[in-house]
Design an enzyme around this catalytic site. Sequence first.
Site, PDB file in Angstrom:
ATOM      1  N   LYS A   1      11.959  64.683 -41.663  1.00  0.00           N
ATOM      2  CA  LYS A   1      11.428  65.832 -40.914  1.00  0.00           C
ATOM      3  C   LYS A   1      11.163  65.447 -39.460  1.00  0.00           C
ATOM      4  O   LYS A   1      11.362  66.257 -38.546  1.00  0.00           O
ATOM      5  CB  LYS A   1      10.137  66.333 -41.578  1.00  0.00           C
ATOM      6  CG  LYS A   1       9.465  67.512 -40.865  1.00  0.00           C
ATOM      7  CD  LYS A   1      10.372  68.747 -40.798  1.00  0.00           C
ATOM      8  CE  LYS A   1       9.728  69.914 -40.035  1.00  0.00           C
ATOM      9  NZ  LYS A   1       8.625  70.551 -40.755  1.00  0.00           N
TER      10      LYS A   1
ATOM     11  N   LYS B   1       1.654  68.805 -32.801  1.00  0.00           N
ATOM     12  CA  LYS B   1       1.196  67.964 -33.919  1.00  0.00           C
ATOM     13  C   LYS B   1       2.363  67.179 -34.495  1.00  0.00           C
ATOM     14  O   LYS B   1       2.270  65.968 -34.731  1.00  0.00           O
ATOM     15  CB  LYS B   1       0.550  68.848 -34.993  1.00  0.00           C
ATOM     16  CG  LYS B   1      -0.049  68.086 -36.177  1.00  0.00           C
ATOM     17  CD  LYS B   1       0.907  67.953 -37.352  1.00  0.00           C
ATOM     18  CE  LYS B   1       1.091  69.257 -38.079  1.00  0.00           C
ATOM     19  NZ  LYS B   1       1.907  69.117 -39.304  1.00  0.00           N
TER      20      LYS B   1
END
Length: 302
Positions: free
Chosen positions: A187, A255
């Site tokens: 990811k 983030k």
Amino acid sequence: MIADKTYEPVEPLRLAFLGLGTMGGPMAAHLLRAGHHVTVYNRTAAKAEAWLAEVGKHPQASMAATPLEAAASADVVLSCVGNDQDLTEVTTGPQGGFHSMGRGTLWVDHTTTSAQIARDLAALGRAKGITFIDAPVSGGNLGAINGVLTIMCGGEQAAFDRVAPVLRAYARAVTRLGDPGAGQLAKMVNQICVAGVVQSLAEALAFGQKAGLDMHKVIEVISQGAASSWQMANRGPTMVDDRFDFGFAVDWMRKDLGLCLDEARRQGAVLPVTELIDEYYAEVQAMGGGRWDTSSLIRRLR
């Protein structure tokens, strides 16, 4: 809440789904439509109540007051929360699901987190007879609604084989990439790619607009060639129209990029462009755009 979809036949399971945000809500609904028994939990109980109302008070749907309660009778627990801290809270916190899960059960986490917490939870789960799979997703809210997410998994092969048919209720691609943590690392690769593409697209569209071109027509033409991308097709027109009140928020992208940069430092990898784009996103936050879609990078250039 979700689009119509044909689901592959699977044995109905008792599932718990923790986290009913813009991604988790549609994902849980797909599981219910696929024939599973679904118990949901959300930190804000009103969201769980709203989800139950949206699915029509389905007889196989229920809500729990805590992750501990939700996980107690589940064959598989799935989570889609905010960050490492949130995941720790719902797994091993005082009311965490790990405390009530039986041996032989699975936990599948769709949160984008650090690779290390995935490894740590896999080890903690193994000691309890629980198998943990990190399974971050790509495809955004529309992917969740339409049931066409891409899921990148890290974990044991046997557990992956067992749960993959369940995950396909809301995915078009479910792939095991290695041991615990591998899904999160994949990811990170995805987010590094996305950040670079969005910045390039922002620069190109801003350039074309300053040159006086009809950028909707330009996008239509160049999207048929080598410059084409998912971002161009799905975000290019809205970037031209200066619309950003939807999609994956800048706050969440920062983030994610923070996770990428932290991991890169651990690995000794160099991410100069990603570091720069992270700074650009910080500028967008300073403009009040923390909740704007990530394509709002173009705002810096106007």
